[in-house]
Design a protein around this motif. Sequence first.
Motif, mmCIF file in Angstrom:
data_model
loop_
_atom_site.group_PDB
_atom_site.id
_atom_site.type_symbol
_atom_site.label_atom_id
_atom_site.label_comp_id
_atom_site.label_asym_id
_atom_site.label_seq_id
_atom_site.Cartn_x
_atom_site.Cartn_y
_atom_site.Cartn_z
ATOM 1 N N VAL A 136 9.422 23.974 26.479
ATOM 2 C CA VAL A 136 9.757 23.677 27.916
ATOM 3 C C VAL A 136 9.227 24.836 28.703
ATOM 4 O O VAL A 136 9.069 25.861 28.039
ATOM 5 N N SER A 137 9.190 24.604 29.884
ATOM 6 C CA SER A 137 8.972 25.830 30.792
ATOM 7 C C SER A 137 10.139 25.990 31.735
ATOM 8 O O SER A 137 10.641 25.204 32.315
ATOM 9 N N VAL A 138 10.514 27.324 31.799
ATOM 10 C CA VAL A 138 11.820 27.529 32.636
ATOM 11 C C VAL A 138 11.258 27.891 33.978
ATOM 12 O O VAL A 138 10.427 28.759 34.285
ATOM 13 N N PRO A 139 11.754 27.098 35.066
ATOM 14 C CA PRO A 139 11.505 27.266 36.473
ATOM 15 C C PRO A 139 11.831 28.797 36.911
ATOM 16 O O PRO A 139 12.499 29.359 36.390
ATOM 17 N N GLU A 140 10.713 29.278 37.806
ATOM 18 C CA GLU A 140 11.019 30.513 38.180
ATOM 19 C C GLU A 140 12.358 31.072 38.566
ATOM 20 O O GLU A 140 12.685 32.251 38.310
ATOM 21 N N ARG B 280 10.355 32.740 25.524
ATOM 22 C CA ARG B 280 9.398 33.618 25.367
ATOM 23 C C ARG B 280 9.060 34.386 26.712
ATOM 24 O O ARG B 280 9.531 33.957 27.543
ATOM 25 N N GLU B 281 8.300 35.377 26.385
ATOM 26 C CA GLU B 281 7.948 36.150 27.648
ATOM 27 C C GLU B 281 6.898 35.314 28.590
ATOM 28 O O GLU B 281 7.018 35.763 29.852
ATOM 29 N N ASP B 282 6.373 34.218 28.434
ATOM 30 C CA ASP B 282 5.331 33.530 29.300
ATOM 31 C C ASP B 282 6.480 32.569 30.061
ATOM 32 O O ASP B 282 5.956 31.524 30.499
ATOM 33 N N ARG B 283 7.668 32.577 30.077
ATOM 34 C CA ARG B 283 8.704 31.739 30.665
ATOM 35 C C ARG B 283 8.769 30.368 29.949
ATOM 36 O O ARG B 283 9.546 29.550 30.281
ATOM 37 N N THR B 284 8.122 30.304 28.730
ATOM 38 C CA THR B 284 8.388 28.953 28.059
ATOM 39 C C THR B 284 9.625 29.163 27.141
ATOM 40 O O THR B 284 10.119 30.254 26.828
ATOM 41 N N LEU B 285 10.101 28.269 26.599
ATOM 42 C CA LEU B 285 11.367 28.042 25.628
ATOM 43 C C LEU B 285 11.002 27.048 24.632
ATOM 44 O O LEU B 285 10.408 25.938 25.107
ATOM 45 N N THR B 286 11.065 27.428 23.591
ATOM 46 C CA THR B 286 10.852 26.677 22.309
ATOM 47 C C THR B 286 12.127 25.945 21.709
ATOM 48 O O THR B 286 13.083 26.851 21.277
ATOM 49 N N ILE B 287 12.247 24.677 21.603
ATOM 50 C CA ILE B 287 13.442 24.133 20.856
ATOM 51 C C ILE B 287 13.263 23.346 19.635
ATOM 52 O O ILE B 287 12.135 22.619 19.620
ATOM 53 N N GLY B 288 13.601 23.727 18.641
ATOM 54 C CA GLY B 288 13.352 23.236 17.322
ATOM 55 C C GLY B 288 14.666 22.954 16.489
ATOM 56 O O GLY B 288 15.555 23.438 16.679
ATOM 57 N N ALA B 289 14.467 22.643 15.328
ATOM 58 C CA ALA B 289 13.405 21.785 14.965
ATOM 59 C C ALA B 289 14.013 20.746 13.777
ATOM 60 O O ALA B 289 15.003 21.125 13.175
ATOM 61 N N THR B 290 13.452 19.403 13.912
ATOM 62 C CA THR B 290 13.980 18.431 12.735
ATOM 63 C C THR B 290 13.698 18.887 11.738
ATOM 64 O O THR B 290 12.655 19.612 11.148
ATOM 65 N N THR B 291 14.084 18.020 10.654
ATOM 66 C CA THR B 291 13.461 18.146 9.131
ATOM 67 C C THR B 291 13.422 16.957 8.774
ATOM 68 O O THR B 291 14.255 16.225 8.789
ATOM 69 N N TYR C 69 14.652 31.760 35.420
ATOM 70 C CA TYR C 69 14.085 32.933 34.510
ATOM 71 C C TYR C 69 14.731 34.308 34.658
ATOM 72 O O TYR C 69 14.869 34.671 35.825
ATOM 73 N N PRO C 70 15.351 34.713 33.311
ATOM 74 C CA PRO C 70 15.056 34.318 32.076
ATOM 75 C C PRO C 70 16.460 33.462 31.945
ATOM 76 O O PRO C 70 17.447 33.999 32.142
ATOM 77 N N LEU C 71 16.209 32.271 31.372
ATOM 78 C CA LEU C 71 17.503 31.422 31.142
ATOM 79 C C LEU C 71 18.154 31.817 29.970
ATOM 80 O O LEU C 71 19.273 32.188 29.996
ATOM 81 N N LEU C 72 17.424 32.590 29.105
ATOM 82 C CA LEU C 72 17.913 33.142 27.966
ATOM 83 C C LEU C 72 17.223 34.278 27.579
ATOM 84 O O LEU C 72 15.872 34.232 27.900
ATOM 85 N N THR C 73 17.873 35.449 27.030
ATOM 86 C CA THR C 73 17.279 36.731 26.778
ATOM 87 C C THR C 73 16.802 36.945 25.276
ATOM 88 O O THR C 73 16.287 37.881 24.726
#
Length: 365
Positions: free
Chosen positions: A223-227, A251-262, A230-234
Amino acid sequence: MDVSKLSVAVIGGGIIGLATALTLADRGHAVTVYDPDPASGATRHAGGMLAPTAEVVYKQEPLFPLMQAAAQWYPELVALTEKSSTKPTGYRTDGTLVVARDRADNTHLEELREYQSLHGMEVERLTTRQARSLEPALAPSLAGAVGIDGDHQLQPRLFTQSLIDACANASVEFRAAEITDVSEVDADQVLISAGLGAADITGWYEGKNPLDLRPVYGDIIHVSVPEHQYPLLTRVVRGFVEDRPIYLIPREDRTLTIGATTREDGRENPQVQGIYQLLRDAIEICPAIEECDFLEADAGARPGSPDDLPYLGRVSDRVTVSTGYFRHGILLAGMAARCGAELVEQIAPSISLEACDPWRHRRDS
Ligand SMILES: Cc1cc2nc3c(=O)[nH]c(=O)nc-3n(C[C@H](O)[C@H](O)[C@H](O)COP(=O)(O)OP(=O)(O)OC[C@H]3O[C@@H](n4cnc5c(N)ncnc54)[C@H](O)[C@@H]3O)c2cc1C
Protein backbone atom coordinates in the motif's frame (compact mmCIF):
# COMPACT_ATOMS: atom_id res chain seq x y z
CA MET A 1 43.41 -26.02 -11.80
CA ASP A 2 44.27 -22.53 -10.52
CA VAL A 3 41.97 -22.31 -7.46
CA SER A 4 42.70 -18.61 -7.05
CA LYS A 5 40.83 -17.90 -10.30
CA LEU A 6 38.06 -20.35 -11.06
CA SER A 7 35.40 -20.18 -13.73
CA VAL A 8 32.12 -20.53 -11.82
CA ALA A 9 28.65 -21.12 -13.24
CA VAL A 10 25.87 -19.91 -10.92
CA ILE A 11 22.54 -21.50 -11.86
CA GLY A 12 19.75 -19.24 -10.66
CA GLY A 13 19.88 -15.50 -10.05
CA GLY A 14 17.60 -14.94 -7.06
CA ILE A 15 19.04 -13.23 -4.00
CA ILE A 16 21.09 -16.32 -3.11
CA GLY A 17 22.67 -16.76 -6.56
CA LEU A 18 23.27 -13.03 -7.07
CA ALA A 19 24.80 -12.45 -3.61
CA THR A 20 27.06 -15.49 -4.01
CA ALA A 21 28.02 -14.51 -7.57
CA LEU A 22 29.05 -11.04 -6.41
CA THR A 23 31.05 -12.47 -3.51
CA LEU A 24 32.84 -14.90 -5.84
CA ALA A 25 33.59 -12.13 -8.36
CA ASP A 26 34.98 -9.99 -5.54
CA ARG A 27 37.28 -12.89 -4.61
CA GLY A 28 38.72 -12.84 -8.12
CA HIS A 29 36.77 -15.59 -9.90
CA ALA A 30 35.20 -15.47 -13.38
CA VAL A 31 31.49 -15.86 -12.74
CA THR A 32 28.55 -16.48 -15.09
CA VAL A 33 24.95 -16.38 -13.83
CA TYR A 34 22.48 -18.51 -15.81
CA ASP A 35 18.84 -17.50 -15.36
CA PRO A 36 16.09 -16.92 -17.96
CA ASP A 37 14.62 -14.18 -15.74
CA PRO A 38 16.84 -13.12 -12.81
CA ALA A 39 15.15 -12.03 -9.55
CA SER A 40 11.76 -13.35 -10.68
CA GLY A 41 11.41 -16.13 -8.07
CA ALA A 42 10.59 -16.03 -4.35
CA THR A 43 12.91 -13.05 -3.89
CA ARG A 44 10.63 -10.83 -5.96
CA HIS A 45 7.69 -11.47 -3.63
CA ALA A 46 9.44 -11.32 -0.25
CA GLY A 47 8.86 -8.81 2.52
CA GLY A 48 12.55 -8.34 3.23
CA MET A 49 12.77 -8.61 6.98
CA LEU A 50 16.21 -9.42 8.32
CA ALA A 51 14.87 -10.84 11.55
CA PRO A 52 17.04 -13.44 13.27
CA THR A 53 15.18 -12.89 16.55
CA ALA A 54 11.53 -12.15 15.74
CA GLU A 55 11.47 -14.99 13.19
CA VAL A 56 12.50 -17.59 15.73
CA VAL A 57 10.30 -20.68 15.66
CA TYR A 58 10.19 -23.15 18.57
CA LYS A 59 12.32 -26.28 18.14
CA GLN A 60 14.25 -24.94 15.16
CA GLU A 61 17.49 -24.52 17.10
CA PRO A 62 19.80 -25.62 14.22
CA LEU A 63 18.56 -22.57 12.26
CA PHE A 64 19.40 -20.01 14.94
CA PRO A 65 23.19 -19.86 14.47
CA LEU A 66 22.71 -19.58 10.70
CA MET A 67 20.27 -16.70 11.14
CA GLN A 68 22.52 -14.96 13.68
CA ALA A 69 25.58 -15.30 11.46
CA ALA A 70 23.63 -14.02 8.45
CA ALA A 71 22.50 -10.94 10.38
CA GLN A 72 26.02 -10.32 11.63
CA TRP A 73 27.46 -10.52 8.11
CA TYR A 74 24.69 -8.55 6.37
CA PRO A 75 26.44 -5.16 6.57
CA GLU A 76 29.36 -6.76 4.67
CA LEU A 77 27.06 -7.92 1.87
CA VAL A 78 25.41 -4.51 1.61
CA ALA A 79 28.83 -2.78 1.62
CA LEU A 80 30.06 -5.16 -1.11
CA THR A 81 26.99 -4.33 -3.20
CA GLU A 82 27.41 -0.60 -2.64
CA LYS A 83 31.07 -0.86 -3.65
CA SER A 84 29.98 -1.70 -7.22
CA SER A 85 26.54 -0.10 -7.50
CA THR A 86 24.99 3.22 -6.56
CA LYS A 87 21.44 1.86 -6.85
CA PRO A 88 19.39 1.93 -3.62
CA THR A 89 19.08 -1.24 -1.54
CA GLY A 90 16.32 -0.28 0.89
CA TYR A 91 18.54 -1.53 3.72
CA ARG A 92 17.43 -0.06 7.05
CA THR A 93 18.55 -0.74 10.60
CA ASP A 94 15.79 1.04 12.58
CA GLY A 95 14.86 -2.09 14.55
CA THR A 96 11.55 -3.87 15.04
CA LEU A 97 8.59 -3.68 17.40
CA VAL A 98 6.46 -6.75 18.06
CA VAL A 99 2.99 -6.11 19.45
CA ALA A 100 0.14 -8.23 20.82
CA ARG A 101 -3.49 -7.50 19.96
CA ASP A 102 -5.16 -9.08 23.01
CA ARG A 103 -4.27 -10.81 26.29
CA ALA A 104 -3.86 -14.25 24.74
CA ASP A 105 -1.54 -12.76 22.09
CA ASN A 106 0.38 -11.06 24.90
CA THR A 107 0.88 -14.39 26.67
CA HIS A 108 2.23 -15.79 23.39
CA LEU A 109 4.53 -12.76 23.02
CA GLU A 110 5.84 -13.17 26.58
CA GLU A 111 6.49 -16.91 26.12
CA LEU A 112 8.32 -16.19 22.88
CA ARG A 113 10.36 -13.46 24.57
CA GLU A 114 11.44 -15.93 27.28
CA TYR A 115 12.42 -18.49 24.64
CA GLN A 116 14.37 -15.86 22.67
CA SER A 117 16.15 -14.66 25.84
CA LEU A 118 16.96 -18.26 26.77
CA HIS A 119 18.80 -18.50 23.44
CA GLY A 120 20.80 -15.33 24.12
CA MET A 121 18.75 -13.03 21.87
CA GLU A 122 18.16 -9.42 22.90
CA VAL A 123 14.49 -8.56 23.31
CA GLU A 124 13.27 -5.64 25.39
CA ARG A 125 9.86 -5.72 27.08
CA LEU A 126 8.04 -2.41 26.50
CA THR A 127 4.85 -0.96 27.91
CA THR A 128 2.22 -0.26 25.27
CA ARG A 129 2.62 3.41 26.18
CA GLN A 130 6.35 3.18 25.30
CA ALA A 131 5.50 1.38 22.06
CA ARG A 132 2.99 4.08 21.13
CA SER A 133 5.42 6.85 21.91
CA LEU A 134 7.81 5.20 19.42
CA GLU A 135 5.02 4.57 16.90
CA PRO A 136 2.02 6.84 17.55
CA ALA A 137 0.00 5.24 14.72
CA LEU A 138 -0.34 1.96 16.67
CA ALA A 139 -3.81 1.12 17.97
CA PRO A 140 -4.39 2.37 21.55
CA SER A 141 -5.92 -0.95 22.61
CA LEU A 142 -2.87 -3.22 22.13
CA ALA A 143 -2.11 -5.64 24.97
CA GLY A 144 1.70 -5.77 24.94
CA ALA A 145 4.89 -4.97 23.05
CA VAL A 146 8.59 -5.83 22.80
CA GLY A 147 11.42 -4.07 21.01
CA ILE A 148 14.10 -5.89 18.99
CA ASP A 149 16.85 -3.51 17.90
CA GLY A 150 18.81 -6.18 16.02
CA ASP A 151 16.05 -7.06 13.51
CA HIS A 152 16.36 -4.97 10.35
CA GLN A 153 14.97 -4.84 6.80
CA LEU A 154 15.70 -4.27 3.14
CA GLN A 155 13.57 -3.94 0.02
CA PRO A 156 14.11 -7.19 -1.94
CA ARG A 157 13.14 -5.81 -5.36
CA LEU A 158 15.50 -2.86 -4.95
CA PHE A 159 18.27 -4.94 -3.45
CA THR A 160 18.26 -7.49 -6.26
CA GLN A 161 18.42 -4.70 -8.85
CA SER A 162 21.44 -3.25 -7.05
CA LEU A 163 22.97 -6.75 -6.82
CA ILE A 164 22.46 -7.27 -10.57
CA ASP A 165 24.04 -3.88 -11.28
CA ALA A 166 26.93 -4.59 -8.88
CA CYS A 167 27.49 -8.03 -10.45
CA ALA A 168 27.58 -6.53 -13.96
CA ASN A 169 30.05 -3.85 -12.81
CA ALA A 170 32.19 -6.57 -11.18
CA SER A 171 32.37 -8.40 -14.56
CA VAL A 172 29.86 -11.13 -13.75
CA GLU A 173 28.37 -12.35 -17.02
CA PHE A 174 24.61 -12.99 -17.31
CA ARG A 175 23.15 -15.60 -19.66
CA ALA A 176 19.37 -15.78 -20.08
CA ALA A 177 19.25 -19.57 -20.12
CA GLU A 178 17.50 -22.29 -18.15
CA ILE A 179 19.88 -25.08 -17.16
CA THR A 180 18.40 -28.53 -16.63
CA ASP A 181 21.62 -30.55 -16.36
CA VAL A 182 24.82 -29.31 -14.72
CA SER A 183 26.88 -31.07 -17.39
CA GLU A 184 25.47 -28.52 -19.91
CA VAL A 185 27.65 -25.80 -18.39
CA ASP A 186 31.32 -25.44 -19.08
CA ALA A 187 32.91 -24.24 -15.83
CA ASP A 188 35.41 -25.35 -13.19
CA GLN A 189 32.75 -25.10 -10.51
CA VAL A 190 28.94 -24.98 -10.52
CA LEU A 191 26.64 -23.49 -7.88
CA ILE A 192 23.00 -24.60 -7.98
CA SER A 193 21.04 -21.68 -6.52
CA ALA A 194 17.83 -22.04 -8.50
CA GLY A 195 15.38 -21.93 -5.57
CA LEU A 196 12.49 -24.33 -6.24
CA GLY A 197 13.91 -24.90 -9.75
CA ALA A 198 16.79 -26.88 -8.20
CA ALA A 199 14.42 -29.84 -7.87
CA ASP A 200 14.54 -30.23 -11.69
CA ILE A 201 18.28 -29.86 -12.24
CA THR A 202 20.06 -33.14 -12.94
CA GLY A 203 23.60 -34.31 -13.62
CA TRP A 204 24.94 -34.44 -10.07
CA TYR A 205 23.22 -37.47 -8.45
CA GLU A 206 22.18 -41.04 -9.20
CA GLY A 207 18.51 -42.03 -8.91
CA LYS A 208 16.10 -39.47 -7.46
CA ASN A 209 16.98 -35.85 -6.80
CA PRO A 210 17.87 -35.81 -3.07
CA LEU A 211 16.48 -32.27 -2.59
CA ASP A 212 12.99 -32.46 -1.09
CA LEU A 213 11.71 -29.02 -2.08
CA ARG A 214 8.09 -27.85 -1.95
CA PRO A 215 6.43 -24.51 -2.64
CA VAL A 216 5.04 -22.77 0.45
CA TYR A 217 2.95 -19.88 -0.84
CA GLY A 218 2.54 -16.52 0.82
CA ASP A 219 0.19 -13.63 0.08
CA ILE A 220 1.59 -10.14 0.56
CA ILE A 221 0.27 -6.60 0.00
CA HIS A 222 1.79 -3.24 -0.91
CA VAL A 223 0.00 0.00 0.00
CA SER A 224 1.06 3.61 -0.27
CA VAL A 225 0.88 6.00 2.68
CA PRO A 226 -0.83 9.33 1.84
CA GLU A 227 1.52 12.30 2.06
CA HIS A 228 -0.24 13.84 5.07
CA GLN A 229 0.20 10.61 7.07
CA TYR A 230 3.81 9.87 6.12
CA PRO A 231 5.67 8.36 7.87
CA LEU A 232 2.87 6.25 9.28
CA LEU A 233 5.46 3.94 10.85
CA THR A 234 9.20 4.41 11.22
CA ARG A 235 10.32 0.82 11.85
CA VAL A 236 9.13 -2.72 11.13
CA VAL A 237 6.08 -3.58 13.24
CA ARG A 238 5.20 -7.22 13.68
CA GLY A 239 2.20 -8.44 15.57
CA PHE A 240 0.04 -11.30 16.72
CA VAL A 241 -3.68 -10.91 16.12
CA GLU A 242 -5.70 -13.83 17.51
CA ASP A 243 -2.47 -15.80 17.24
CA ARG A 244 -1.98 -14.97 13.54
CA PRO A 245 1.39 -13.39 12.78
CA ILE A 246 1.50 -10.23 10.69
CA TYR A 247 4.14 -7.68 9.73
CA LEU A 248 4.12 -4.11 8.46
CA ILE A 249 7.29 -2.87 6.77
CA PRO A 250 7.57 0.89 6.12
CA ARG A 251 9.71 1.95 3.15
CA GLU A 252 11.39 5.19 2.23
CA ASP A 253 9.35 5.41 -1.01
CA ARG A 254 6.21 5.93 1.16
CA THR A 255 4.99 2.39 0.58
CA LEU A 256 4.18 -0.09 3.29
CA THR A 257 4.41 -3.86 2.82
CA ILE A 258 1.94 -6.03 4.73
CA GLY A 259 2.62 -9.75 4.94
CA ALA A 260 2.41 -12.62 4.83
CA THR A 261 0.21 -15.70 4.82
CA THR A 262 1.49 -19.26 4.69
CA ARG A 263 -0.30 -21.87 2.60
CA GLU A 264 0.51 -25.06 0.70
CA ASP A 265 -2.48 -25.19 -1.64
CA GLY A 266 -0.52 -24.83 -4.89
CA ARG A 267 -2.49 -21.72 -5.91
CA GLU A 268 -0.17 -19.17 -7.48
CA ASN A 269 -2.44 -16.12 -7.37
CA PRO A 270 -2.99 -14.02 -4.25
CA GLN A 271 -5.99 -15.46 -2.43
CA VAL A 272 -8.96 -13.28 -1.43
CA GLN A 273 -9.15 -14.86 2.01
CA GLY A 274 -5.45 -14.23 2.68
CA ILE A 275 -5.56 -10.64 1.45
CA TYR A 276 -8.70 -9.94 3.50
CA GLN A 277 -7.12 -11.44 6.61
CA LEU A 278 -3.88 -9.47 6.19
CA LEU A 279 -5.73 -6.17 5.73
CA ARG A 280 -8.05 -6.82 8.67
CA ASP A 281 -5.19 -7.75 11.02
CA ALA A 282 -3.03 -4.84 9.82
CA ILE A 283 -5.86 -2.39 10.52
CA GLU A 284 -6.31 -3.90 13.99
CA ILE A 285 -2.70 -3.00 14.74
CA CYS A 286 -2.46 0.28 12.85
CA PRO A 287 -5.95 1.67 12.13
CA ALA A 288 -4.79 4.44 9.75
CA ILE A 289 -3.91 1.77 7.17
CA GLU A 290 -7.57 2.07 6.18
CA GLU A 291 -6.69 5.40 4.59
CA CYS A 292 -3.77 4.13 2.48
CA ASP A 293 -3.85 3.70 -1.30
CA PHE A 294 -3.95 0.03 -2.30
CA LEU A 295 -1.10 -0.71 -4.74
CA GLU A 296 -0.63 -4.44 -5.18
CA ALA A 297 -1.72 -7.85 -3.95
CA ASP A 298 1.02 -10.37 -4.64
CA ALA A 299 1.87 -13.99 -3.91
CA GLY A 300 5.06 -16.01 -4.12
CA ALA A 301 6.34 -19.49 -3.34
CA ARG A 302 9.01 -20.01 -0.69
CA PRO A 303 11.38 -22.90 -1.42
CA GLY A 304 10.59 -25.10 1.60
CA SER A 305 12.43 -28.17 2.87
CA PRO A 306 11.05 -30.82 5.32
CA ASP A 307 13.03 -29.45 8.31
CA ASP A 308 12.91 -25.77 7.25
CA LEU A 309 16.70 -25.75 6.92
CA PRO A 310 18.50 -24.88 3.69
CA TYR A 311 20.45 -27.27 1.51
CA LEU A 312 23.96 -25.82 1.46
CA GLY A 313 26.98 -27.97 0.77
CA ARG A 314 29.30 -29.50 -1.80
CA VAL A 315 27.81 -32.53 -3.53
CA SER A 316 30.70 -33.43 -5.87
CA ASP A 317 34.14 -32.21 -6.81
CA ARG A 318 32.49 -29.69 -9.16
CA VAL A 319 29.02 -28.94 -7.77
CA THR A 320 27.78 -27.00 -4.74
CA VAL A 321 24.09 -26.77 -3.82
CA SER A 322 22.60 -23.65 -2.19
CA THR A 323 18.80 -23.67 -2.00
CA GLY A 324 15.82 -24.45 0.27
CA TYR A 325 16.01 -21.14 2.15
CA PHE A 326 12.26 -21.27 2.83
CA ARG A 327 10.98 -18.26 4.79
CA HIS A 328 14.39 -16.79 5.65
CA GLY A 329 16.21 -16.55 2.31
CA ILE A 330 16.53 -12.77 2.29
CA LEU A 331 18.15 -12.85 5.71
CA LEU A 332 20.16 -16.02 5.08
CA ALA A 333 21.69 -14.52 1.92
CA GLY A 334 24.12 -12.81 4.33
CA MET A 335 25.41 -16.27 5.28
CA ALA A 336 24.82 -18.10 1.99
CA ALA A 337 26.94 -15.67 -0.02
CA ARG A 338 30.01 -16.02 2.19
CA CYS A 339 29.71 -19.76 2.89
CA GLY A 340 28.66 -20.57 -0.69
CA ALA A 341 31.81 -18.85 -1.97
CA GLU A 342 33.95 -20.72 0.56
CA LEU A 343 32.42 -24.06 -0.50
CA VAL A 344 33.08 -23.29 -4.17
CA GLU A 345 36.69 -22.51 -3.26
CA GLN A 346 36.84 -25.77 -1.26
CA ILE A 347 37.85 -24.04 1.94
CA ALA A 348 36.25 -24.60 5.35
CA PRO A 349 33.04 -22.56 5.70
CA SER A 350 32.98 -19.75 8.30
CA ILE A 351 30.18 -21.54 10.20
CA SER A 352 29.26 -25.21 10.60
CA LEU A 353 26.93 -26.31 7.79
CA GLU A 354 26.41 -29.82 9.13
CA ALA A 355 22.64 -29.27 9.51
CA CYS A 356 22.40 -28.14 5.87
CA ASP A 357 23.76 -31.30 4.19
CA PRO A 358 22.09 -31.51 0.74
CA TRP A 359 21.95 -35.33 0.97
CA ARG A 360 20.06 -35.50 4.29
CA HIS A 361 16.63 -36.20 2.75
CA ARG A 362 17.83 -38.64 0.12
CA ARG A 363 15.09 -41.24 -0.41
CA ASP A 364 16.81 -43.93 -2.45
CA SER A 365 19.69 -44.91 -0.17
C1 LIG B 1 5.50 -13.81 0.56
C2 LIG B 1 6.94 -14.08 0.96
C3 LIG B 1 7.53 -13.29 1.94
C4 LIG B 1 8.85 -13.54 2.31
N1 LIG B 1 9.43 -12.72 3.26
C5 LIG B 1 10.71 -12.92 3.64
C6 LIG B 1 11.33 -12.06 4.58
O1 LIG B 1 10.72 -11.08 5.03
N2 LIG B 1 12.61 -12.34 4.97
C7 LIG B 1 13.30 -13.40 4.49
O2 LIG B 1 14.45 -13.61 4.90
N3 LIG B 1 12.76 -14.22 3.54
C8 LIG B 1 11.47 -14.01 3.13
N4 LIG B 1 10.90 -14.83 2.20
C9 LIG B 1 11.66 -16.00 1.71
C10 LIG B 1 12.61 -15.61 0.58
O3 LIG B 1 11.90 -14.87 -0.39
C11 LIG B 1 13.24 -16.84 -0.07
O4 LIG B 1 13.76 -17.72 0.89
C12 LIG B 1 14.39 -16.39 -1.00
O5 LIG B 1 13.95 -15.39 -1.87
C13 LIG B 1 14.95 -17.57 -1.79
O6 LIG B 1 15.89 -17.04 -2.70
P1 LIG B 1 16.56 -17.93 -3.82
O7 LIG B 1 17.54 -17.07 -4.53
O8 LIG B 1 17.03 -19.23 -3.23
O9 LIG B 1 15.36 -18.35 -4.78
P2 LIG B 1 14.51 -17.50 -5.83
O10 LIG B 1 14.35 -16.09 -5.43
O11 LIG B 1 13.27 -18.29 -6.06
O12 LIG B 1 15.41 -17.49 -7.13
C14 LIG B 1 15.62 -18.62 -7.93
C15 LIG B 1 16.03 -18.16 -9.32
O13 LIG B 1 16.43 -19.31 -10.04
C16 LIG B 1 15.96 -19.21 -11.37
N5 LIG B 1 15.86 -20.57 -11.88
C17 LIG B 1 14.98 -21.54 -11.52
N6 LIG B 1 15.23 -22.68 -12.20
C18 LIG B 1 16.30 -22.42 -13.01
C19 LIG B 1 17.04 -23.20 -13.96
N7 LIG B 1 16.72 -24.48 -14.20
N8 LIG B 1 18.07 -22.61 -14.63
C20 LIG B 1 18.40 -21.31 -14.39
N9 LIG B 1 17.74 -20.53 -13.50
C21 LIG B 1 16.70 -21.08 -12.81
C22 LIG B 1 14.63 -18.47 -11.25
O14 LIG B 1 14.31 -17.80 -12.47
C23 LIG B 1 14.91 -17.50 -10.11
O15 LIG B 1 15.34 -16.23 -10.57
C24 LIG B 1 9.59 -14.58 1.73
C25 LIG B 1 9.01 -15.33 0.70
C26 LIG B 1 7.70 -15.08 0.32
C27 LIG B 1 7.10 -15.87 -0.82
